[in-house]
Design a protein around this motif. Sequence first.
Motif, PDB file in Angstrom:
ATOM      1  N   ILE A  19     -25.668  22.167  -7.671  1.00 53.54           N
ATOM      2  CA  ILE A  19     -24.980  20.959  -7.187  1.00 53.54           C
ATOM      3  C   ILE A  19     -25.985  19.912  -6.729  1.00 53.54           C
ATOM      4  O   ILE A  19     -25.836  18.711  -7.017  1.00 53.54           O
ATOM      5  CB  ILE A  19     -24.010  21.337  -6.052  1.00 53.54           C
ATOM      6  CG1 ILE A  19     -22.854  22.192  -6.599  1.00 53.54           C
ATOM      7  CG2 ILE A  19     -23.460  20.077  -5.387  1.00 53.54           C
ATOM      8  CD1 ILE A  19     -21.950  22.733  -5.516  1.00 53.54           C
ATOM      9  N   ALA A  20     -27.037  20.366  -6.043  1.00 56.83           N
ATOM     10  CA  ALA A  20     -28.053  19.420  -5.565  1.00 56.83           C
ATOM     11  C   ALA A  20     -28.772  18.754  -6.741  1.00 56.83           C
ATOM     12  O   ALA A  20     -28.963  17.533  -6.762  1.00 56.83           O
ATOM     13  CB  ALA A  20     -29.054  20.142  -4.662  1.00 56.83           C
ATOM     14  N   VAL A  21     -29.169  19.572  -7.731  1.00 58.00           N
ATOM     15  CA  VAL A  21     -29.861  19.017  -8.898  1.00 58.00           C
ATOM     16  C   VAL A  21     -28.942  18.069  -9.661  1.00 58.00           C
ATOM     17  O   VAL A  21     -29.355  16.984 -10.106  1.00 58.00           O
ATOM     18  CB  VAL A  21     -30.365  20.149  -9.804  1.00 58.00           C
ATOM     19  CG1 VAL A  21     -30.893  19.584 -11.121  1.00 58.00           C
ATOM     20  CG2 VAL A  21     -31.455  20.944  -9.097  1.00 58.00           C
ATOM     21  N   GLY A  22     -27.671  18.485  -9.828  1.00 59.14           N
ATOM     22  CA  GLY A  22     -26.724  17.605 -10.519  1.00 59.14           C
ATOM     23  C   GLY A  22     -26.505  16.299  -9.783  1.00 59.14           C
ATOM     24  O   GLY A  22     -26.428  15.231 -10.394  1.00 59.14           O
ATOM     25  N   GLY A  23     -26.413  16.371  -8.449  1.00 61.91           N
ATOM     26  CA  GLY A  23     -26.240  15.148  -7.672  1.00 61.91           C
ATOM     27  C   GLY A  23     -27.438  14.230  -7.780  1.00 61.91           C
ATOM     28  O   GLY A  23     -27.289  13.017  -7.943  1.00 61.91           O
ATOM     29  N   ILE A  24     -28.646  14.810  -7.708  1.00 60.43           N
ATOM     30  CA  ILE A  24     -29.857  13.997  -7.841  1.00 60.43           C
ATOM     31  C   ILE A  24     -29.920  13.365  -9.233  1.00 60.43           C
ATOM     32  O   ILE A  24     -30.268  12.184  -9.394  1.00 60.43           O
ATOM     33  CB  ILE A  24     -31.108  14.858  -7.571  1.00 60.43           C
ATOM     34  CG1 ILE A  24     -31.134  15.284  -6.096  1.00 60.43           C
ATOM     35  CG2 ILE A  24     -32.379  14.087  -7.921  1.00 60.43           C
ATOM     36  CD1 ILE A  24     -32.237  16.276  -5.772  1.00 60.43           C
ATOM     37  N   ALA A  30     -27.521   6.749 -12.363  1.00 59.96           N
ATOM     38  CA  ALA A  30     -26.875   5.524 -11.892  1.00 59.96           C
ATOM     39  C   ALA A  30     -27.911   4.457 -11.532  1.00 59.96           C
ATOM     40  O   ALA A  30     -27.728   3.269 -11.831  1.00 59.96           O
ATOM     41  CB  ALA A  30     -25.986   5.829 -10.685  1.00 59.96           C
ATOM     42  N   ALA A  31     -29.014   4.902 -10.914  1.00 56.30           N
ATOM     43  CA  ALA A  31     -30.077   3.949 -10.578  1.00 56.30           C
ATOM     44  C   ALA A  31     -30.703   3.370 -11.839  1.00 56.30           C
ATOM     45  O   ALA A  31     -31.029   2.181 -11.901  1.00 56.30           O
ATOM     46  CB  ALA A  31     -31.148   4.648  -9.727  1.00 56.30           C
ATOM     47  N   PHE A  35     -30.752  -0.510 -12.804  1.00 51.26           N
ATOM     48  CA  PHE A  35     -32.018  -1.183 -13.112  1.00 51.26           C
ATOM     49  C   PHE A  35     -31.947  -1.871 -14.471  1.00 51.26           C
ATOM     50  O   PHE A  35     -32.395  -3.021 -14.629  1.00 51.26           O
ATOM     51  CB  PHE A  35     -33.154  -0.153 -13.084  1.00 51.26           C
ATOM     52  CG  PHE A  35     -34.498  -0.720 -13.452  1.00 51.26           C
ATOM     53  CD1 PHE A  35     -35.269  -1.377 -12.509  1.00 51.26           C
ATOM     54  CD2 PHE A  35     -34.989  -0.596 -14.749  1.00 51.26           C
ATOM     55  CE1 PHE A  35     -36.506  -1.903 -12.849  1.00 51.26           C
ATOM     56  CE2 PHE A  35     -36.218  -1.117 -15.097  1.00 51.26           C
ATOM     57  CZ  PHE A  35     -36.978  -1.777 -14.140  1.00 51.26           C
ATOM     58  N   THR A  36     -31.391  -1.163 -15.465  1.00 46.69           N
ATOM     59  CA  THR A  36     -31.275  -1.746 -16.795  1.00 46.69           C
ATOM     60  C   THR A  36     -30.382  -2.969 -16.786  1.00 46.69           C
ATOM     61  O   THR A  36     -30.665  -3.979 -17.443  1.00 46.69           O
ATOM     62  CB  THR A  36     -30.715  -0.702 -17.778  1.00 46.69           C
ATOM     63  OG1 THR A  36     -31.566   0.453 -17.767  1.00 46.69           O
ATOM     64  CG2 THR A  36     -30.642  -1.251 -19.185  1.00 46.69           C
ATOM     65  N   TRP A  37     -29.284  -2.918 -16.035  1.00 44.68           N
ATOM     66  CA  TRP A  37     -28.356  -4.043 -15.972  1.00 44.68           C
ATOM     67  C   TRP A  37     -29.000  -5.265 -15.326  1.00 44.68           C
ATOM     68  O   TRP A  37     -28.837  -6.390 -15.810  1.00 44.68           O
ATOM     69  CB  TRP A  37     -27.106  -3.616 -15.197  1.00 44.68           C
ATOM     70  CG  TRP A  37     -26.102  -4.711 -15.032  1.00 44.68           C
ATOM     71  CD1 TRP A  37     -25.968  -5.559 -13.975  1.00 44.68           C
ATOM     72  CD2 TRP A  37     -25.086  -5.085 -15.963  1.00 44.68           C
ATOM     73  NE1 TRP A  37     -24.933  -6.430 -14.184  1.00 44.68           N
ATOM     74  CE2 TRP A  37     -24.370  -6.163 -15.404  1.00 44.68           C
ATOM     75  CE3 TRP A  37     -24.715  -4.600 -17.216  1.00 44.68           C
ATOM     76  CZ2 TRP A  37     -23.307  -6.772 -16.059  1.00 44.68           C
ATOM     77  CZ3 TRP A  37     -23.653  -5.204 -17.863  1.00 44.68           C
ATOM     78  CH2 TRP A  37     -22.966  -6.267 -17.286  1.00 44.68           C
ATOM     79  N   ASN A  38     -29.733  -5.049 -14.243  1.00 45.70           N
ATOM     80  CA  ASN A  38     -30.318  -6.180 -13.512  1.00 45.70           C
ATOM     81  C   ASN A  38     -31.521  -6.777 -14.231  1.00 45.70           C
ATOM     82  O   ASN A  38     -31.790  -7.975 -14.083  1.00 45.70           O
ATOM     83  CB  ASN A  38     -30.720  -5.743 -12.099  1.00 45.70           C
ATOM     84  CG  ASN A  38     -29.518  -5.468 -11.218  1.00 45.70           C
ATOM     85  OD1 ASN A  38     -28.472  -6.076 -11.367  1.00 45.70           O
ATOM     86  ND2 ASN A  38     -29.659  -4.523 -10.294  1.00 45.70           N
ATOM     87  N   PHE A  39     -32.272  -5.957 -14.966  1.00 45.22           N
ATOM     88  CA  PHE A  39     -33.499  -6.441 -15.613  1.00 45.22           C
ATOM     89  C   PHE A  39     -33.403  -6.318 -17.126  1.00 45.22           C
ATOM     90  O   PHE A  39     -34.403  -6.068 -17.802  1.00 45.22           O
ATOM     91  CB  PHE A  39     -34.701  -5.648 -15.087  1.00 45.22           C
ATOM     92  CG  PHE A  39     -34.924  -5.773 -13.608  1.00 45.22           C
ATOM     93  CD1 PHE A  39     -35.567  -6.884 -13.086  1.00 45.22           C
ATOM     94  CD2 PHE A  39     -34.456  -4.804 -12.737  1.00 45.22           C
ATOM     95  CE1 PHE A  39     -35.761  -7.009 -11.718  1.00 45.22           C
ATOM     96  CE2 PHE A  39     -34.648  -4.915 -11.374  1.00 45.22           C
ATOM     97  CZ  PHE A  39     -35.300  -6.016 -10.859  1.00 45.22           C
ATOM     98  N   ALA A  40     -32.189  -6.500 -17.655  1.00 41.72           N
ATOM     99  CA  ALA A  40     -31.976  -6.341 -19.103  1.00 41.72           C
ATOM    100  C   ALA A  40     -32.798  -7.352 -19.896  1.00 41.72           C
ATOM    101  O   ALA A  40     -33.410  -7.006 -20.920  1.00 41.72           O
ATOM    102  CB  ALA A  40     -30.490  -6.481 -19.433  1.00 41.72           C
ATOM    103  N   ALA A  41     -32.826  -8.605 -19.436  1.00 47.97           N
ATOM    104  CA  ALA A  41     -33.565  -9.637 -20.174  1.00 47.97           C
ATOM    105  C   ALA A  41     -35.053  -9.300 -20.256  1.00 47.97           C
ATOM    106  O   ALA A  41     -35.682  -9.449 -21.311  1.00 47.97           O
ATOM    107  CB  ALA A  41     -33.368 -10.998 -19.513  1.00 47.97           C
ATOM    108  N   THR A  42     -35.621  -8.827 -19.157  1.00 47.25           N
ATOM    109  CA  THR A  42     -37.040  -8.454 -19.154  1.00 47.25           C
ATOM    110  C   THR A  42     -37.302  -7.256 -20.056  1.00 47.25           C
ATOM    111  O   THR A  42     -38.283  -7.232 -20.812  1.00 47.25           O
ATOM    112  CB  THR A  42     -37.491  -8.135 -17.720  1.00 47.25           C
ATOM    113  OG1 THR A  42     -37.233  -9.258 -16.876  1.00 47.25           O
ATOM    114  CG2 THR A  42     -38.975  -7.807 -17.687  1.00 47.25           C
TER     115      THR A  42
END
Length: 378
Positions: A19-24, A30-31, A35-42
Motif C-alpha cells: 500500500i505504501a509503495v502504491g501510494g508513493i 500525479a506529480a 509537471f507535464t501539464w504546467n510545463f508542456a510548452a517547454t
Amino acid sequence: MTDSADNRLQARNDMAWAIAVGGIGAVLFAALLLFTWNFAATLFLLFSGVLLGVGLNAMSSLLGHLVKLPHALRLAIVCLALAGLLSGIVFLGGTTIAEQATVLSNTIKSQLGSVKNFLEQHGVDTSYLDFANAVGEAKPEGTAAATTAPAATPARNLPSAGALASSGGAIISQTLKVLLGTVSVVGNFFIVLFLGLAFAAQPGIYRAGLLFIAPAKYRNEATAIVDRIGETLERWLIAQIITMVAVFLVTWIGLAIIGIPSSFILGIQAGLLAFIPTVGAILGGVIVVLASLATGWIAALSAFILFLGVHAMESYVLTPIIQRQALDIPPATLFAFQILLGVVFGIWGLALALPLMAIAKVMIDHFKAEDASPAQAT
C-alpha cells in the motif's frame, strides 16, 4: 500457533508495504502529470530540439553512405548545405515571398468577408464564428466610409493630456507585446537550433547518459528501446522530408499552371503543413481553395481538384511506399491521438503527435514481443 501468527504478521507487513509503495507511486505519477501539464510548452520545445538533432544525424548518416568522412565533417556539410539552401531561397525569392504573403493575406480576408456575406444573406447567423478580426480589413469601401464618417467633429481642438497619455500607453503596450512576441519566437528558434546541433554533434554522449539513468538490470532492454526509437524517428523524418518536398513542388507547379496568384507561398505552406498528417493536409487545402476563389470559380474548382490529387498522392502513393517502412500506425488511431493532443496542448500537441505516438508504439511493440517470447518458449 506461533508460525501462524508470524505468517499473519508478515502478510500484514507485506500488505502495508504494498500500500505504501502504491501510494508513493500514485503520488509520483500525479506529480509527473502535473509537471507535464504546467510545463508542456517547454517539454515540447525540448522535444523539437531532439527531433531536429535526430533529423540532422539521419542526413549525416545518409551522407556517410556516399562519402567516407568523419561524423563531425559530415554534419558540418549537411548544416552548410541547409543554410545555403535557406539563404538562397530568401535571397532569390525573399521579395516574391513577402509580396505573395501580403497578397495571400488580403485575399484570404476578402474571401472570408465574401463567405460571411453569403451566409448572412441566406439567413445563417455568423456572429458566433468571430469573423470580425479576420474580415475587419475586407469591408467594402463605401460601407467603411459611411460608418466611419462623423456627423460633426471639432476641426481644431487639441487632444487633452489624459487622451495623449492613454494613447501613448496603448502604443507602448502594443509595442511591448510585439517585441516580446518577436523575442519569444526568435528565442525558441535558437533554443531548438542549439539543442538540435548539440544532439547531432555528439549523439553517443547523450545516448550513454540516457542509458546510465536506467537501472543496471534493465540496461539491455533500455538500450534496445532507445536504439529502436532512434532508428524509427530517423526513418520517419527522412520520409517526412521527402513527402513535404514532393507536396511543395506539386502544389506550387500545379497552382502556377492553373494561374493562381501567390502559388509559391501556397506551395510552401502546403509543404510545411504536410508535416502534420491529416489535419495539415485539410488545413492546407482550405487555404488553397480560399485563395483561389478570388480568381474565379473555375480556378477554385481546379485548385480543389489539385488538392484532392495532392492528398491522394500523399496518402496512397508516398505514405505506403515511403512511410510504411518507417512507421505503420492506423489512420483512425493517429487522427484520434492528434485531436486529443491538439485539444489538450494546442498547436504543439497537434504538430508533434505523430513522433510521440511513434515512440509509444516502439515501446509497446518491444514489451509485447517480450511477453510473447516466454509463451512461445513454454
